[in-house]
Design a protein around this motif. Structure first.
Motif, PDB file in Angstrom:
ATOM      1  N   GLU A 179       0.830  -1.205   0.000  1.00  0.00           N
ATOM      2  CA  GLU A 179       0.000   0.000   0.000  1.00  0.00           C
ATOM      3  C   GLU A 179       0.869   1.262   0.000  1.00  0.00           C
ATOM      4  OE1 GLU A 179      -2.534  -3.028   2.364  1.00  0.00           O
ATOM      5  OE2 GLU A 179      -0.409  -2.591   2.060  1.00  0.00           O
ATOM      6  N   LYS A 180       1.924   1.249   0.815  1.00  0.00           N
ATOM      7  CA  LYS A 180       2.812   2.420   0.870  1.00  0.00           C
ATOM      8  C   LYS A 180       3.546   2.621  -0.457  1.00  0.00           C
ATOM      9  CE  LYS A 180       3.717   2.283   5.875  1.00  0.00           C
ATOM     10  NZ  LYS A 180       4.752   2.007   6.916  1.00  0.00           N
ATOM     11  N   ILE A 181       4.034   1.519  -1.030  1.00  0.00           N
ATOM     12  CA  ILE A 181       4.732   1.610  -2.316  1.00  0.00           C
ATOM     13  C   ILE A 181       3.783   2.122  -3.391  1.00  0.00           C
ATOM     14  CG2 ILE A 181       5.969   0.314  -4.099  1.00  0.00           C
ATOM     15  CD1 ILE A 181       6.884  -1.612  -1.855  1.00  0.00           C
ATOM     16  N   ALA A 182       2.548   1.597  -3.402  1.00  0.00           N
ATOM     17  CA  ALA A 182       1.546   2.053  -4.371  1.00  0.00           C
ATOM     18  C   ALA A 182       1.246   3.535  -4.179  1.00  0.00           C
ATOM     19  CB  ALA A 182       0.265   1.237  -4.232  1.00  0.00           C
ATOM     20  N   PRO A 206      -7.248  -0.284  -4.204  1.00  0.00           N
ATOM     21  CA  PRO A 206      -7.930   0.822  -3.503  1.00  0.00           C
ATOM     22  C   PRO A 206      -7.074   2.088  -3.411  1.00  0.00           C
ATOM     23  CG  PRO A 206      -8.124  -1.228  -2.258  1.00  0.00           C
ATOM     24  CD  PRO A 206      -7.121  -1.466  -3.337  1.00  0.00           C
ATOM     25  N   VAL A 207      -5.750   1.929  -3.368  1.00  0.00           N
ATOM     26  CA  VAL A 207      -4.854   3.090  -3.305  1.00  0.00           C
ATOM     27  C   VAL A 207      -4.989   3.915  -4.578  1.00  0.00           C
ATOM     28  CG1 VAL A 207      -2.444   3.842  -3.137  1.00  0.00           C
ATOM     29  CG2 VAL A 207      -3.236   1.877  -1.795  1.00  0.00           C
ATOM     30  N   PHE A 208      -4.985   3.242  -5.721  1.00  0.00           N
ATOM     31  CA  PHE A 208      -5.108   3.941  -6.997  1.00  0.00           C
ATOM     32  C   PHE A 208      -6.494   4.567  -7.139  1.00  0.00           C
ATOM     33  CE2 PHE A 208      -1.929   0.573  -8.356  1.00  0.00           C
ATOM     34  CZ  PHE A 208      -0.850   1.417  -8.216  1.00  0.00           C
ATOM     35  N   GLU A 209      -7.517   3.843  -6.719  1.00  0.00           N
ATOM     36  CA  GLU A 209      -8.876   4.368  -6.823  1.00  0.00           C
ATOM     37  C   GLU A 209      -9.046   5.625  -5.975  1.00  0.00           C
ATOM     38  OE1 GLU A 209     -11.384   0.267  -7.763  1.00  0.00           O
ATOM     39  OE2 GLU A 209     -10.890   0.768  -5.677  1.00  0.00           O
ATOM     40  N   GLN A 216      -9.601  13.712  -9.238  1.00  0.00           N
ATOM     41  CA  GLN A 216     -10.611  13.749 -10.310  1.00  0.00           C
ATOM     42  C   GLN A 216      -9.989  13.325 -11.652  1.00  0.00           C
ATOM     43  OE1 GLN A 216     -11.879  17.950  -9.243  1.00  0.00           O
ATOM     44  NE2 GLN A 216     -13.904  17.014  -9.521  1.00  0.00           N
ATOM     45  N   ALA A 217      -9.164  12.292 -11.567  1.00  0.00           N
ATOM     46  CA  ALA A 217      -8.457  11.774 -12.740  1.00  0.00           C
ATOM     47  C   ALA A 217      -9.159  10.513 -13.243  1.00  0.00           C
ATOM     48  CB  ALA A 217      -7.009  11.451 -12.378  1.00  0.00           C
ATOM     49  N   PRO A 218      -9.561  10.449 -14.503  1.00  0.00           N
ATOM     50  CA  PRO A 218     -10.164   9.227 -15.042  1.00  0.00           C
ATOM     51  C   PRO A 218      -9.192   8.052 -14.901  1.00  0.00           C
ATOM     52  CG  PRO A 218     -10.440  11.067 -16.568  1.00  0.00           C
ATOM     53  CD  PRO A 218      -9.490  11.532 -15.506  1.00  0.00           C
ATOM     54  N   LEU A 219      -9.676   6.948 -14.325  1.00  0.00           N
ATOM     55  CA  LEU A 219      -8.820   5.795 -14.017  1.00  0.00           C
ATOM     56  C   LEU A 219      -9.238   4.597 -14.857  1.00  0.00           C
ATOM     57  CD1 LEU A 219      -6.735   4.269 -12.200  1.00  0.00           C
ATOM     58  CD2 LEU A 219      -8.598   3.947 -10.558  1.00  0.00           C
TER      59      LEU A 219
END
Length: 431
Positions: A179-182, A206-209, A216-219
């Protein structure tokens, strides 16, 4: 200064991560911002694509650059580290930055070097950005060094961010959990800028989401858009059939990067291309086919399951961390050989034991080291390997190890060099 004197100055005057490790890392972007301010902020003068990730970012960067170049764009490519020549880090349309530009830039930036004491990496980032701006590239593919949030490249505002994957590497700098690395890698996600993520695990998605939502970046998750339905290696080329989720179309590609792990990278590349096409970059299916079949030829990517000779087969691979070694072991499982010879050298700040635990016990081992201060002594590596029943002799350099392995190998054997980018970079080979 001559070019060689300039390179020696950059390597010795400036803190360099590949040589000394974490001590070379600056914990903020202050120096890079100051350097680029002094250069009139060249990073704002061209479009860019920003690529981070634990593994695969070099391959993805080179493939995307090859695709864009084949589509007719003038493409900058910034990657690190280099294998043989410093100038490999900074290319336009596959051509390395000139020696004269490196000399001139270093002379001009010396007052700032004396003033702010930047790292080697900070200087090379500023050099790349100014070069791309002066040469008026249409778009530049920018690979992070490590991490993302505090990486020197992270002063750009790209048209697309790409994160290939998250794995265990550089934990002393990026954190001791996935999680920290992400979270550090997700630091390249910018306000309203689309981001493509190649691979996730339960801890990282979940980190990226959360970060994408906050910005507000399209993922987009690449694996939702493309699936590998068939793969085969023939004559050191990787043949893949990709199915696109949105259309159910099956798209065949041939890659001149034969590593099976490229099947993961091609998913990421295709998803990234779809985002670029939506931004009106004119990339056709023919451009994709042509570029992926000739990425090495177009911009010189080496060290990714690179076959140098046959009878016996000699292969170079820059895999150097736990996830990278898992991919190498998977590739070995798909390879045909009589006996396996592994030439390995590593650096001290990797999780050496986790890598050694993955390696096959039946191989013949040749322990060596790259000639950088971070390198783990070959005798220390041999001792650590013996705990995992990996046995072999020590060699003071990689080329002596290769010569010995080839001397003892049968024509149907496989000789593999791996464990460190810097080790692969020291291989001297002629047919």
């Amino acid at each position: 200064m001559t070019y060689q004197e300039t390179i020696n100055y950059l390597f010795t005057r400036l803190p360099m991560f590949s040589r000394i490790g974490a001590a070379a890392i600056k914990k903020d972007l202050h120096n890079t911002i100051a350097l680029c301010d002094a250069l009139n902020n060249p990073q704002k003068q061209f479009k860019s694509i920003h690529i981070a990730g634990t593994n695969g970012k070099g391959s993805v960067s080179h493939m995307l650059a090859a695709i864009l170049q084949t589509a007719g764009y003038k493409v900058g490519l910034y990657t690190s580290p280099h294998l043989h020549d410093f100038r490999e880090r900074i290319k336009i349309n596959g051509e390395m930055i000139s020696e004269e530009y490196v000399i001139d830039f270093t002379k001009r930036i010396q007052p700032q070097i004396d003033l702010i004491e930047p790292s080697f990496f900070e200087i090379t980032v500023a050099m790349a950005f100014e070069y791309f701006a002066k040469e008026q590239v249409d778009i530049a593919v920018i690979e992070t060094g490590l991490g993302g949030r505090l990486d020197s490249t992270n002063i750009i505002t790209p048209v697309l961010s790409v994160i290939t994957n998250i794995g265990w590497d550089h934990m002393n700098l990026l954190g001791d959990t996935l999680e920290k690395i992400a979270g550090e890698k997700a630091g390249i996600i910018k306000q309203h800028i689309p981001v493509v993520v190649g691979e996730t695990v339960e801890e990282t998605k979940p980190v990226f989401e959360a970060k994408a939502q906050a910005m507000q970046a399209p993922l987009y998750f690449a694996y939702d858009q493309f699936t590998v339905i068939q793969k085969e290696t023939i004559d050191h080329k990787l043949h893949v059939a990709m199915q696109e989720t949105a259309t159910n179309d099956v798209l065949p590609y041939t890659l001149d990067l034969p590593g099976i792990y490229q099947t993961k990278n091609i998913v990421t590349v295709l998803a990234a291309v779809r985002q670029l096409q939506q931004q009106n970059l004119a990339i056709s299916e023919e451009h994709l086919q042509t570029a992926l079949a000739a990425t090495k030829q177009i911009n010189g990517l080496h060290g990714r399951w690179e076959v140098l000779q046959s009878n016996p087969t000699l292969v170079l691979d820059v895999g150097h961390n736990e996830d990278g070694m898992k991919q190498i072991v998977a590739q070995l499982a798909e390879s045909t050989y009589q006996q396996l010879h592994i030439i390995i050298g590593m650096v001290k700040d990797k999780e050496v034991e986790k890598v050694l635990a993955l390696l096959p016990k039946e191989a013949h081992y040749y322990f060596t080291k790259a000639h950088i201060p971070r390198a783990l002594a070959e005798t220390d590596l041999q001792q650590k390997a013996s705990a995992f029943q990996l046995n072999g002799n020590c060699f003071e350099n990689v080329n002596a190890a290769i010569a010995n392995a080839l001397q003892h190998a049968h024509k149907d054997d496989l000789v593999l060099v791996c464990g460190s980018v810097f080790l692969v970079g020291e291989v001297v080979y002629s047919v």
